[in-house]
Design a protein around this motif. Structure first.
Motif, mmCIF file in Angstrom:
data_model
loop_
_atom_site.group_PDB
_atom_site.id
_atom_site.type_symbol
_atom_site.label_atom_id
_atom_site.label_comp_id
_atom_site.label_asym_id
_atom_site.label_seq_id
_atom_site.Cartn_x
_atom_site.Cartn_y
_atom_site.Cartn_z
ATOM 1 N N ARG A 37 14.333 -27.166 25.297
ATOM 2 C CA ARG A 37 15.728 -27.328 24.912
ATOM 3 C C ARG A 37 15.962 -26.587 23.596
ATOM 4 O O ARG A 37 15.097 -26.590 22.704
ATOM 5 C CB ARG A 37 16.071 -28.806 24.723
ATOM 6 N N PRO A 38 17.104 -25.948 23.426
ATOM 7 C CA PRO A 38 17.415 -25.310 22.146
ATOM 8 C C PRO A 38 17.553 -26.364 21.053
ATOM 9 O O PRO A 38 17.911 -27.509 21.321
ATOM 10 C CB PRO A 38 18.755 -24.608 22.409
ATOM 11 N N VAL A 39 17.266 -25.970 19.822
ATOM 12 C CA VAL A 39 17.496 -26.894 18.723
ATOM 13 C C VAL A 39 18.995 -27.183 18.631
ATOM 14 O O VAL A 39 19.837 -26.366 19.030
ATOM 15 C CB VAL A 39 16.972 -26.325 17.388
ATOM 16 N N SER A 40 19.318 -28.354 18.148
ATOM 17 C CA SER A 40 20.705 -28.812 18.041
ATOM 18 C C SER A 40 21.343 -29.082 19.395
ATOM 19 O O SER A 40 22.576 -29.149 19.494
ATOM 20 C CB SER A 40 21.572 -27.811 17.246
ATOM 21 N N ALA A 41 20.532 -29.219 20.435
ATOM 22 C CA ALA A 41 21.088 -29.591 21.741
ATOM 23 C C ALA A 41 21.704 -30.987 21.640
ATOM 24 O O ALA A 41 21.135 -31.887 21.016
ATOM 25 C CB ALA A 41 19.998 -29.573 22.803
ATOM 26 N N ASP A 45 24.119 -32.032 26.502
ATOM 27 C CA ASP A 45 23.323 -30.878 26.941
ATOM 28 C C ASP A 45 22.026 -31.346 27.595
ATOM 29 O O ASP A 45 21.633 -30.869 28.666
ATOM 30 C CB ASP A 45 22.982 -29.976 25.752
ATOM 31 N N GLU A 46 21.357 -32.292 26.936
ATOM 32 C CA GLU A 46 20.089 -32.780 27.447
ATOM 33 C C GLU A 46 20.287 -33.531 28.765
ATOM 34 O O GLU A 46 19.475 -33.402 29.688
ATOM 35 C CB GLU A 46 19.426 -33.691 26.414
ATOM 36 N N TYR A 47 21.354 -34.275 28.863
ATOM 37 C CA TYR A 47 21.624 -35.020 30.095
ATOM 38 C C TYR A 47 21.867 -34.057 31.259
ATOM 39 O O TYR A 47 21.355 -34.254 32.366
ATOM 40 C CB TYR A 47 22.837 -35.926 29.914
ATOM 41 N N ALA A 48 22.643 -32.995 31.019
ATOM 42 C CA ALA A 48 22.919 -32.018 32.072
ATOM 43 C C ALA A 48 21.630 -31.349 32.543
ATOM 44 O O ALA A 48 21.413 -31.158 33.744
ATOM 45 C CB ALA A 48 23.910 -30.971 31.567
ATOM 46 N N LEU A 49 20.758 -31.009 31.598
ATOM 47 C CA LEU A 49 19.480 -30.395 31.964
ATOM 48 C C LEU A 49 18.608 -31.373 32.727
ATOM 49 O O LEU A 49 17.950 -31.007 33.713
ATOM 50 C CB LEU A 49 18.764 -29.905 30.699
#
Length: 217
Positions: A37-41, A45-49
């Motif tokens: 995951r990119p920093v500052s996600a 964002d994390e849920y979608a991934l």
């Protein structure tokens, strides 16, 4: 993906399924996935991934790792104080690590594809330098930042394949800038090593399923 964010979940799910069918291992392995995951996600964002990975791969365990940390591990440079820049096509991430642990990071939606239409390599180097200064100005991490800057900076991503950017970064930051040996796959290699470590220690780093963020359909 656009600027480090998932914008087409069905397409990503389909692509992952195709990759799994093509490279499915011939031996049974624990259904463990490590996702970068990119920093500052954000939590969204994390849920979608998480939703995409779960739909495509149905892992028993899903762990997340910051891309810059995975890249440091994959580049074999995680020991000690380290400044790593992942200059990709659409985003740039800067990570300060101490023995493989990410202690400060910065990110901007600006990358090598933006070097056109009047935007120069020197401008991109100036953006990277600003992010590095922002990290350096944090009192709590400054001793580590000083040690990392003395060591130089490791560069991964598309920017590591551009000698003009390497030269501009070295000149702007006044430090040595060293591209990783395999800059395009450093994060992938690091994620793979993290997965093997997690498989050996199944109780370490487990990430339980997360509820949908507020407002997510």
């Amino acid at each position: 993906m656009r600027r480090g964010r998932l914008v087409d979940a069905p397409a990503c799910t389909s692509a992952l399924r195709q990759l799994l069918q093509r490279f499915r291992p011939t031996v049974e392995v624990e259904p463990l996935v490590v996702a970068c995951r990119p920093v500052s996600a954000t939590p969204a964002d994390e849920y979608a991934l998480r939703q995409v990975v779960t739909a495509a791969l149905a892992p028993r365990r899903l762990l997340f790792i910051d891309t810059v940390r995975a890249a440091a591990i994959g580049a074999g440079a995680a020991a000690g104080a380290l400044l790593l820049a992942d200059v990709g096509a659409q985003i740039t991430e800067i990570g300060l690590l101490d023995d493989g642990q990410l202690i400060a990071a910065r990110r901007t939606d600006f990358g090598t594809r933006d070097v056109k239409d009047g935007t120069t390599v020197q401008m991109l180097a100036a953006v990277v330098a600003r992010l590095v200064r922002e990290i350096y100005q944090q009192p709590t991490v400054r001793p580590t930042a000083v040690a990392a800057l003395a060591r130089g900076m490791v560069l991964v991503g598309d920017g590591a394949a551009r000698p003009d950017l390497i030269a501009a970064l070295s000149q702007t930051l006044r430090i040595a800038v060293q591209p990783a040996a395999a800059p395009y796959t450093a994060a992938l290699t690091g994620a793979g090593l993290a997965a093997m470590a997690a498989a050996r220690h199944p109780r370490d780093g487990a990430t339980p399923p997360a509820p949908a963020p507020t407002g997510t359909p």
